[in-house]
Design a protein around this motif. Structure first.
Motif, PDB file in Angstrom:
ATOM      1  N   ASN A 129       0.867  -0.955  -0.059  1.00 52.28           N
ATOM      2  CA  ASN A 129       0.084  -0.188   0.017  1.00 52.28           C
ATOM      3  C   ASN A 129       0.908   1.354  -0.005  1.00 52.28           C
ATOM      4  N   THR A 130       0.829   2.246  -0.962  1.00 51.56           N
ATOM      5  CA  THR A 130       1.806   3.094  -1.317  1.00 51.56           C
ATOM      6  C   THR A 130       1.573   4.291  -0.056  1.00 51.56           C
ATOM      7  N   SER A 131       0.360   4.485   0.545  1.00 44.81           N
ATOM      8  CA  SER A 131       0.332   5.347   1.499  1.00 44.81           C
ATOM      9  C   SER A 131       0.817   5.017   2.917  1.00 44.81           C
ATOM     10  N   ARG A 132       0.866   3.573   3.037  1.00 45.51           N
ATOM     11  CA  ARG A 132       1.344   3.062   4.208  1.00 45.51           C
ATOM     12  C   ARG A 132       2.814   2.582   4.569  1.00 45.51           C
ATOM     13  N   VAL A 133       3.292   2.371   3.081  1.00 42.79           N
ATOM     14  CA  VAL A 133       4.472   1.701   3.265  1.00 42.79           C
ATOM     15  C   VAL A 133       5.456   2.420   2.073  1.00 42.79           C
ATOM     16  N   LYS A 134       6.912   2.455   2.683  1.00 45.17           N
ATOM     17  CA  LYS A 134       7.525   3.301   1.352  1.00 45.17           C
ATOM     18  C   LYS A 134       8.360   1.998   0.966  1.00 45.17           C
ATOM     19  N   PRO A 135       8.424   1.983  -0.384  1.00 47.38           N
ATOM     20  CA  PRO A 135       9.456   0.885  -1.051  1.00 47.38           C
ATOM     21  C   PRO A 135      10.859   0.527  -0.405  1.00 47.38           C
ATOM     22  N   GLN A 136      11.487   1.646   0.190  1.00 47.90           N
ATOM     23  CA  GLN A 136      12.932   1.347   0.845  1.00 47.90           C
ATOM     24  C   GLN A 136      12.691   0.518   2.088  1.00 47.90           C
ATOM     25  N   GLU A 137      11.340   0.407   2.723  1.00 45.48           N
ATOM     26  CA  GLU A 137      11.120  -0.507   3.763  1.00 45.48           C
ATOM     27  C   GLU A 137      11.226  -2.080   3.496  1.00 45.48           C
ATOM     28  N   LEU A 138      11.082  -2.268   2.212  1.00 46.31           N
ATOM     29  CA  LEU A 138      10.818  -3.618   1.489  1.00 46.31           C
ATOM     30  C   LEU A 138      12.139  -4.195   1.238  1.00 46.31           C
ATOM     31  N   SER A 139      12.313  -5.467   1.261  1.00 44.06           N
ATOM     32  CA  SER A 139      13.399  -6.142   0.668  1.00 44.06           C
ATOM     33  C   SER A 139      13.257  -7.424  -0.057  1.00 44.06           C
ATOM     34  N   SER A 140      12.713  -8.493   0.661  1.00 45.28           N
ATOM     35  CA  SER A 140      12.614  -9.910   0.289  1.00 45.28           C
ATOM     36  C   SER A 140      11.478 -10.684   1.040  1.00 45.28           C
ATOM     37  N   TYR A 141      11.117 -11.785   0.421  1.00 47.88           N
ATOM     38  CA  TYR A 141       9.991 -12.835   0.647  1.00 47.88           C
ATOM     39  C   TYR A 141      10.321 -12.941   2.463  1.00 47.88           C
ATOM     40  N   GLU A 142      11.663 -13.461   2.590  1.00 48.86           N
ATOM     41  CA  GLU A 142      12.320 -13.572   3.828  1.00 48.86           C
ATOM     42  C   GLU A 142      12.084 -12.580   4.993  1.00 48.86           C
ATOM     43  N   ASP A 143      12.205 -11.412   4.654  1.00 49.98           N
ATOM     44  CA  ASP A 143      11.793  -9.924   5.435  1.00 49.98           C
ATOM     45  C   ASP A 143      10.499  -9.947   5.816  1.00 49.98           C
ATOM     46  N   LEU A 144       9.565 -10.439   5.033  1.00 53.28           N
ATOM     47  CA  LEU A 144       7.889 -10.418   5.573  1.00 53.28           C
ATOM     48  C   LEU A 144       7.653 -11.369   6.694  1.00 53.28           C
ATOM     49  N   THR A 146       9.720 -11.057   9.165  1.00 54.06           N
ATOM     50  CA  THR A 146      10.099 -10.490  10.576  1.00 54.06           C
ATOM     51  C   THR A 146       8.932  -9.744  11.140  1.00 54.06           C
ATOM     52  N   ALA A 147       9.327  -9.351  12.422  1.00 54.32           N
ATOM     53  CA  ALA A 147       8.485  -8.636  13.451  1.00 54.32           C
ATOM     54  C   ALA A 147       7.914  -7.315  12.838  1.00 54.32           C
ATOM     55  N   LYS A 148       8.424  -6.685  12.027  1.00 52.32           N
ATOM     56  CA  LYS A 148       8.313  -5.372  11.622  1.00 52.32           C
ATOM     57  C   LYS A 148       6.884  -5.424  10.691  1.00 52.32           C
ATOM     58  N   TRP A 149       6.622  -6.805  10.186  1.00 54.12           N
ATOM     59  CA  TRP A 149       5.301  -6.713   9.426  1.00 54.12           C
ATOM     60  C   TRP A 149       4.213  -7.532  10.095  1.00 54.12           C
ATOM     61  N   LYS A 150       4.325  -7.572  11.546  1.00 59.23           N
ATOM     62  CA  LYS A 150       3.292  -8.132  12.366  1.00 59.23           C
ATOM     63  C   LYS A 150       2.125  -7.450  12.214  1.00 59.23           C
ATOM     64  N   GLY A 151       1.049  -8.376  11.810  1.00 57.10           N
ATOM     65  CA  GLY A 151      -0.345  -7.649  11.741  1.00 57.10           C
ATOM     66  C   GLY A 151      -0.465  -6.730  10.299  1.00 57.10           C
ATOM     67  N   ARG A 152       0.489  -7.184   9.466  1.00 59.74           N
ATOM     68  CA  ARG A 152       0.341  -6.217   8.200  1.00 59.74           C
ATOM     69  C   ARG A 152       0.467  -6.879   6.899  1.00 59.74           C
ATOM     70  N   LEU A 153       0.707  -8.189   6.860  1.00 61.42           N
ATOM     71  CA  LEU A 153       0.761  -9.241   5.779  1.00 61.42           C
ATOM     72  C   LEU A 153      -0.475  -9.825   5.192  1.00 61.42           C
ATOM     73  N   CYS A 154      -0.815  -9.517   4.097  1.00 59.03           N
ATOM     74  CA  CYS A 154      -1.904 -10.673   3.478  1.00 59.03           C
ATOM     75  C   CYS A 154      -1.380 -11.658   2.538  1.00 59.03           C
ATOM     76  N   LEU A 155      -2.067 -12.884   2.541  1.00 56.01           N
ATOM     77  CA  LEU A 155      -1.513 -13.797   1.581  1.00 56.01           C
ATOM     78  C   LEU A 155      -2.570 -14.574   1.009  1.00 56.01           C
ATOM     79  N   ARG A 156      -2.520 -15.174   0.194  1.00 54.10           N
ATOM     80  CA  ARG A 156      -3.599 -15.920  -0.620  1.00 54.10           C
ATOM     81  C   ARG A 156      -3.396 -17.292   0.002  1.00 54.10           C
ATOM     82  N   THR A 157      -4.240 -18.203  -0.093  1.00 51.54           N
ATOM     83  CA  THR A 157      -4.511 -19.405   0.222  1.00 51.54           C
ATOM     84  C   THR A 157      -3.145 -20.356  -0.162  1.00 51.54           C
ATOM     85  N   SER A 158      -2.705 -21.042   0.778  1.00 48.04           N
ATOM     86  CA  SER A 158      -1.601 -22.280   0.336  1.00 48.04           C
ATOM     87  C   SER A 158      -1.950 -23.358  -0.424  1.00 48.04           C
ATOM     88  N   LYS A 159      -3.454 -23.261  -0.587  1.00 48.64           N
ATOM     89  CA  LYS A 159      -4.042 -24.589  -1.569  1.00 48.64           C
ATOM     90  C   LYS A 159      -3.770 -24.090  -3.060  1.00 48.64           C
TER      91      LYS A 159
END
Ligand code: FE
Length: 331
Positions: A129-144, A146-159
């Motif tokens: 979300n461009t009004s809530r996150v700056k691209p500089q805060e992002l880096s990798s799948y692995e980083d998602l 980490t604790a800094k994304w607590k309660g902030r991540l959405c995913l599609r089903t693992s199915k």
């Protein structure tokens, strides 16, 4: 007279045989609207008819299995290396050798045994979300994870096979234990339940229900085309590491193809400069053939480094990835 009618019968059979040999039959999990224009163009250029049926990959593979050597299908066309690997694993495809396919399709986007070939590339990357996150805060799948994304991540089903392939690639890169830690981290960071599809997940990012998520690029392209004001940005994951996870749509020649030569010729044509834009642009994907430029709308997302692990890994590790996601509580 009897000899003449026999000759006529023989000729009819010969002509019928020739007509049948000409036409190519495709079982396609790719939508009719995406493939029909290609097959029409192929007919125009070569005079060869392409007959096809479309369905989901599961029923198509089931059909190939039950038809066995009576199948009319020469080609199976579907999305995701995980599905193509599965078809190959179940003995539904046959290896083919083609210098043109080897030249047009990079080695990491085709089966090392020659049973299937990528025809377009889709990247599965990070959106925010461009009004809530700056691209500089992002880096990798692995980083998602980490604790800094607590309660902030959405995913599609693992199915969905797309996520199974993504996790399989993480396993290929990091090993099982570390990949499981990453997936557990994702699950712990979820803002809400998993979504049934990429589009709904992206819409939730646009609505501010979540700040970041993972999706295939063409869903983003379609959504932004409909609603360009949505505050959603694309971020190329893992550019400082092994590159963004890419997957393919692709095809292989069926094990019992009646017209193997025709099937190979069609696949060669689909991978050629002539057909690649027609094939990729209609679904906002990237051409697989490196000599061909992306559609300007797709190119506008910028260049990125691909992960060069062979996409066959997505299939090899699929079953283990499903188990891993289950253990990690990823529903
Ligand atoms: Fe899709």
């Amino acid at each position: 007279m009897k000899r003449l009618s026999l000759l006529c019968a023989a000729l009819t059979v010969a002509f019928a045989g020739q007509a049948l040999a000409e036409e190519v039959v495709v079982y396609s999990a790719r939508n009719e609207q995406l493939i029909k224009p290609l097959f029409d163009a192929y007919k125009k250029e070569t005079g060869v008819d392409v007959k096809f049926i479309t369905d989901k990959e599961g029923p198509l593979m089931q059909r190939l299995k039950s038809e066995g050597n009576n199948t009319p299908a020469d080609i199976l066309l579907t999305v995701d290396a995980g599905n193509l690997w599965q078809a190959s694993h179940e003995g539904l495809l046959k290896p083919v050798k083609s210098a043109a396919l080897e030249a047009n399709v990079p080695a990491h986007l085709r089966d090392p045994k020659g049973e299937w070939f990528g025809l377009s590339i889709r990247a599965r990357t990070i959106f925010y979300n461009t009004s809530r996150v700056k691209p500089q805060e992002l880096s990798s799948y692995e980083d998602l994870a980490t604790a800094k994304w607590k309660g902030r991540l959405c995913l599609r089903t693992s199915k969905k096979v797309y996520n199974q392939s993504l996790v399989a690639m993480l396993m290929a890169e990091h090993g099982e234990a570390k990949a499981e830690q990453i997936v557990k981290g994702w699950v712990g960071n979820l803002a809400t339940d998993v979504f049934p599809d990429d589009t709904k997940m992206l819409e939730a990012i646009g609505a501010g229900q979540c700040d970041v998520g993972i999706a295939n690029t063409y869903y983003y392209g379609r959504l932004m085309e409909k609603n360009p004001k949505l505050p959603i940005g694309i971020f190329w994951a893992n550019q400082k590491g092994s590159g963004t996870h890419v997957n393919i749509s692709g095809a292989g020649v069926t094990r019992y193809a009646k017209n193997e030569k025709g099937a190979v010729r069609l696949l060669e044509w689909l991978s050629s400069d002539k057909a690649q834009n027609l094939y990729a642009d209609s679904n906002m994907e990237f051409p697989v053939n490196p000599k061909v430029k992306s559609d300007p709308k797709v190119a506008a997302w910028g260049d990125f480094k691909h992960n060069y692990i062979n996409v066959a890994k997505a299939g090899e590790l699929q079953a283990a990835a499903v188990k891993l996601m289950d253990r990690a509580g990823y529903r």
